[in-house]
Design a protein around this motif. Structure first.
Motif, PDB file in Angstrom:
ATOM      1  N   ASN A  76       0.815  -1.224   0.000  1.00 27.17           N
ATOM      2  CA  ASN A  76       0.000   0.000   0.000  1.00 27.17           C
ATOM      3  C   ASN A  76       0.845   1.271   0.000  1.00 27.17           C
ATOM      4  O   ASN A  76       0.482   2.272   0.588  1.00 27.17           O
ATOM      5  N   GLY A  77       2.004   1.210  -0.634  1.00 27.19           N
ATOM      6  CA  GLY A  77       2.839   2.399  -0.781  1.00 27.19           C
ATOM      7  C   GLY A  77       3.727   2.721   0.392  1.00 27.19           C
ATOM      8  O   GLY A  77       4.326   3.785   0.428  1.00 27.19           O
ATOM      9  N   VAL A  91       5.007   7.372   7.843  1.00 26.10           N
ATOM     10  CA  VAL A  91       5.053   6.371   6.786  1.00 26.10           C
ATOM     11  C   VAL A  91       6.224   6.760   5.885  1.00 26.10           C
ATOM     12  O   VAL A  91       6.419   7.935   5.573  1.00 26.10           O
ATOM     13  N   ILE A  92       7.035   5.751   5.511  1.00 21.12           N
ATOM     14  CA  ILE A  92       8.233   6.015   4.709  1.00 21.12           C
ATOM     15  C   ILE A  92       8.194   5.157   3.455  1.00 21.12           C
ATOM     16  O   ILE A  92       7.922   3.952   3.527  1.00 21.12           O
ATOM     17  N   GLN A  93       8.494   5.779   2.329  1.00 19.49           N
ATOM     18  CA  GLN A  93       8.680   5.065   1.072  1.00 19.49           C
ATOM     19  C   GLN A  93      10.168   5.119   0.750  1.00 19.49           C
ATOM     20  O   GLN A  93      10.777   6.191   0.812  1.00 19.49           O
ATOM     21  N   CYS A  94      10.765   3.972   0.445  1.00 20.87           N
ATOM     22  CA  CYS A  94      12.195   3.882   0.146  1.00 20.87           C
ATOM     23  C   CYS A  94      12.381   3.489  -1.310  1.00 20.87           C
ATOM     24  O   CYS A  94      11.735   2.544  -1.777  1.00 20.87           O
ATOM     25  N   ARG A 109       3.057  11.130  -5.231  1.00 19.29           N
ATOM     26  CA  ARG A 109       1.594  11.046  -5.112  1.00 19.29           C
ATOM     27  C   ARG A 109       1.191   9.715  -4.491  1.00 19.29           C
ATOM     28  O   ARG A 109       0.270   9.653  -3.668  1.00 19.29           O
ATOM     29  N   ASP A 110       1.895   8.643  -4.851  1.00  8.49           N
ATOM     30  CA  ASP A 110       1.621   7.341  -4.244  1.00  8.49           C
ATOM     31  C   ASP A 110       1.869   7.384  -2.736  1.00  8.49           C
ATOM     32  O   ASP A 110       1.107   6.826  -1.949  1.00  8.49           O
ATOM     33  N   LEU A 111       2.942   8.052  -2.342  1.00 10.13           N
ATOM     34  CA  LEU A 111       3.254   8.173  -0.913  1.00 10.13           C
ATOM     35  C   LEU A 111       2.189   8.997  -0.198  1.00 10.13           C
ATOM     36  O   LEU A 111       1.810   8.678   0.932  1.00 10.13           O
ATOM     37  N   VAL A 116      -2.471   8.863   3.711  1.00  9.91           N
ATOM     38  CA  VAL A 116      -3.903   8.856   4.025  1.00  9.91           C
ATOM     39  C   VAL A 116      -4.332   7.460   4.454  1.00  9.91           C
ATOM     40  O   VAL A 116      -5.033   7.290   5.454  1.00  9.91           O
ATOM     41  N   HIS A 117      -3.894   6.430   3.702  1.00  4.17           N
ATOM     42  CA  HIS A 117      -4.299   5.056   3.991  1.00  4.17           C
ATOM     43  C   HIS A 117      -3.887   4.623   5.406  1.00  4.17           C
ATOM     44  O   HIS A 117      -4.673   3.995   6.117  1.00  4.17           O
TER      45      HIS A 117
END
Length: 187
Positions: A76-77, A91-94, A109-111, A116-117
């Motif tokens: 989920n990103g 929340v972290i996106q790597c 935008r995905d992050l 939100v999720h």
């Protein structure tokens, strides 16, 4: 006189103990930073999972709690979830890409959707490359902490994650820095 001598000796021992404990505390903090320090070349050679684990360990080093890696398919990103030292959810996106790549706005935008999720207060995007100008602008407009290659090097060398928020949207360099980047990485 005897009582004064015993009191002075007790005070001296107490003071020495405090000095030794303070030195030990500083030494342990320095060792923790050294243990976490890796070169960016090492990060470039990591797998995606290893890079996510590196980011999670840097968060733990900075006092974040409930840190866990959740990356993989159907994540989920989010690659890392946790709480900042002040209690806010993050929340972290790597993304471990070649230094010649750039991060596009769609990935940010995905992050934002993942923020939100997961009902996070803070979204962080960590990469081994740089952000395109539109993606950097998008990050600043939407309150995403964009940790590019240079900031990752600072974080990895002991700077705290929260200290990087003060330079968010800056630090990808002036024209001379970008010229050196292109010379070093060929793009």
């Amino acid at each position: 006189m005897l009582l004064g001598s015993v009191g002075a000796m007790g005070w001296s021992l107490w003071r020495t103990d405090r000095i030794v404990r303070a030195r030990d505390r500083r030494w342990r903090q320095d060792e923790e930073v050294k243990a976490g320090r890796r070169t960016l070349a090492e990060a470039d050679g990591m797998t995606g999972t290893e890079f996510e684990e590196l980011v999670a360990s840097l968060c733990r080093r900075d006092g974040c709690t409930e840190v866990r890696r959740v990356g993989g398919s159907h994540d989920n990103g989010a690659d890392v979830l946790g709480r900042l030292p002040d209690g806010r959810a993050m929340v972290i996106q790597c993304k471990r890409y070649a230094p010649t790549s750039t991060i596009a706005s769609r990935e940010l935008r995905d992050l934002l959707g993942a923020k939100v999720h997961f009902r996070a207060d803070v979204a962080v995007f960590v990469t081994t490359t740089r952000f395109s100008r539109p993606s950097e602008k998008f990050a600043v407009e939407h309150g995403i902490l964009a940790v590019h290659r240079d900031h990752l090097g600072l974080w990895n060398s002991g700077a705290s994650l929260l200290s990087l928020s003060g330079v968010n949207g800056h630090g990808q360099g002036d024209l001379r820095h970008r010229a050196r980047w292109k010379q070093a990485y060929g793009k």
